[in-house]
Design a protein around this motif. Structure first.
Motif, short mmCIF file in Angstrom:
data_model
loop_
_atom_site.label_atom_id
_atom_site.label_comp_id
_atom_site.label_asym_id
_atom_site.label_seq_id
_atom_site.Cartn_x
_atom_site.Cartn_y
_atom_site.Cartn_z
N ILE A 12 0.83 -1.21 0.00
CA ILE A 12 0.00 0.00 0.00
C ILE A 12 0.87 1.26 0.00
O ILE A 12 0.64 2.19 -0.78
CB ILE A 12 -0.95 -0.01 1.23
CG1 ILE A 12 -2.02 -1.09 1.05
CG2 ILE A 12 -1.58 1.36 1.45
CD1 ILE A 12 -2.81 -1.39 2.32
N VAL A 13 1.87 1.29 0.84
CA VAL A 13 2.76 2.45 0.93
C VAL A 13 3.51 2.64 -0.38
O VAL A 13 3.63 3.77 -0.88
CB VAL A 13 3.73 2.33 2.12
CG1 VAL A 13 4.80 3.41 2.09
CG2 VAL A 13 2.94 2.39 3.44
N ALA A 14 3.97 1.55 -0.97
CA ALA A 14 4.67 1.65 -2.25
C ALA A 14 3.75 2.21 -3.34
O ALA A 14 4.15 3.05 -4.15
CB ALA A 14 5.23 0.28 -2.67
N ALA A 15 2.50 1.77 -3.33
CA ALA A 15 1.54 2.27 -4.32
C ALA A 15 1.28 3.76 -4.12
O ALA A 15 1.21 4.52 -5.10
CB ALA A 15 0.24 1.47 -4.25
N ARG A 20 1.46 9.19 -5.44
CA ARG A 20 1.54 10.51 -4.83
C ARG A 20 2.92 10.70 -4.20
O ARG A 20 3.07 10.77 -2.98
CB ARG A 20 0.46 10.68 -3.75
CG ARG A 20 -0.98 10.76 -4.24
CD ARG A 20 -1.29 12.03 -5.03
NE ARG A 20 -0.88 13.27 -4.40
CZ ARG A 20 -1.63 14.02 -3.60
NH1 ARG A 20 -2.85 13.65 -3.31
NH2 ARG A 20 -1.15 15.15 -3.09
N PRO A 21 3.96 10.80 -5.03
CA PRO A 21 5.31 10.94 -4.49
C PRO A 21 5.49 12.25 -3.71
O PRO A 21 6.47 12.39 -2.97
CB PRO A 21 6.20 10.89 -5.72
CG PRO A 21 5.31 11.24 -6.87
CD PRO A 21 3.94 10.77 -6.48
N ASP A 22 4.56 13.18 -3.85
CA ASP A 22 4.65 14.45 -3.14
C ASP A 22 4.25 14.33 -1.67
O ASP A 22 4.49 15.24 -0.89
CB ASP A 22 3.74 15.49 -3.82
CG ASP A 22 2.29 15.03 -3.90
OD1 ASP A 22 2.06 13.88 -4.37
OD2 ASP A 22 1.40 15.79 -3.52
N LEU A 23 3.64 13.20 -1.28
CA LEU A 23 3.21 13.00 0.09
C LEU A 23 4.11 12.00 0.82
O LEU A 23 4.56 11.03 0.23
CB LEU A 23 1.77 12.47 0.13
CG LEU A 23 0.68 13.39 -0.41
CD1 LEU A 23 -0.67 12.69 -0.36
CD2 LEU A 23 0.64 14.68 0.38
N ASP A 24 4.33 12.27 2.09
CA ASP A 24 5.10 11.35 2.92
C ASP A 24 4.14 10.34 3.53
O ASP A 24 3.36 10.67 4.44
CB ASP A 24 5.83 12.12 4.02
CG ASP A 24 6.60 11.21 4.97
OD1 ASP A 24 6.77 10.00 4.66
OD2 ASP A 24 7.03 11.71 6.03
N ALA A 25 4.16 9.12 3.04
CA ALA A 25 3.25 8.06 3.50
C ALA A 25 3.81 7.28 4.68
O ALA A 25 3.25 6.27 5.09
CB ALA A 25 2.93 7.12 2.35
N ALA A 26 4.89 7.76 5.27
CA ALA A 26 5.54 7.04 6.38
C ALA A 26 4.59 6.71 7.54
O ALA A 26 4.70 5.62 8.12
CB ALA A 26 6.75 7.82 6.88
N PRO A 27 3.65 7.60 7.93
CA PRO A 27 2.76 7.23 9.04
C PRO A 27 1.99 5.93 8.79
O PRO A 27 1.66 5.20 9.73
CB PRO A 27 1.81 8.42 9.16
CG PRO A 27 2.60 9.57 8.63
CD PRO A 27 3.43 8.99 7.51
#
Length: 166
Positions: A12-15, A20-27
């Motif tokens: 999911i995080v990779a997708a 949306r590479p502009d967003l930090d999906a780390a959380p």
């Protein structure tokens, strides 16, 4: 060739990173795992309760009464505070548990308008049996982690929950 992510959250995080590479999906790495784990734990808990003919909400109310200590009674307001439901919901729950013979109401000696909800012997028996089964299942689930990791996880989760408990 790119390595396959390790679990569904990694996928999911990779997708999201791709879309949306502009967003930090780390959380999502932490909180999506907690959310998914909570769903799996709910299923395991519901299975443990069903073995004893209980729904999760029934166990919540009965266990709040059982934890209160002898004589195993609380006011409806105390039950509301411990189970995080509305007073109307609690009234309905107590009614349903009383019909099953697991709790009984009596007048509150300290408040003429109030009532006390007390655990009956059959309520105590069923909640004790369900708790024993639940703890055995949860102990099995946690057995994969060394004790030091369980202790670290406990401390970390306590820290995450503290703002909500205030």
């Amino acid at each position: 060739m790119t390595a396959t992510p390790g679990d569904e959250v990694d996928r999911i995080v990779a997708a999201w990173h791709r879309e949306r590479p502009d967003l930090d999906a780390a959380p999502l790495q932490v909180l999506s795992r907690i959310s998914r784990l909570a769903r799996h734990l709910d299923r395991a808990r519901n299975s443990a309760f069903a073995k004893h003919g209980l729904d999760g909400w029934e166990f919540d109310v009965l266990s709040a009464l059982r934890r209160s200590g002898n004589p195993y009674q609380l006011s409806p307001g105390q039950l509301v505070a411990q189970t995080l439901v509305t007073s109307g919901t609690m009234t309905n729950r107590v009614d349903r548990l009383a019909l099953r013979g697991f709790v009984e109401r009596s007048p509150d000696p300290g408040d003429r308008r109030g009532v006390i909800v007390a655990l009956t012997p059959s309520g105590r028996e069923v909640v004790d049996a369900a708790l024993a089964d639940l703890l055995a299942r949860e102990r099995d689930l946690l057995s994969q982690l060394p004790e030091t990791e369980r202790d670290q996880l406990t401390a970390t989760l306590r820290g995450l929950l503290q703002p909500f408990d205030r």
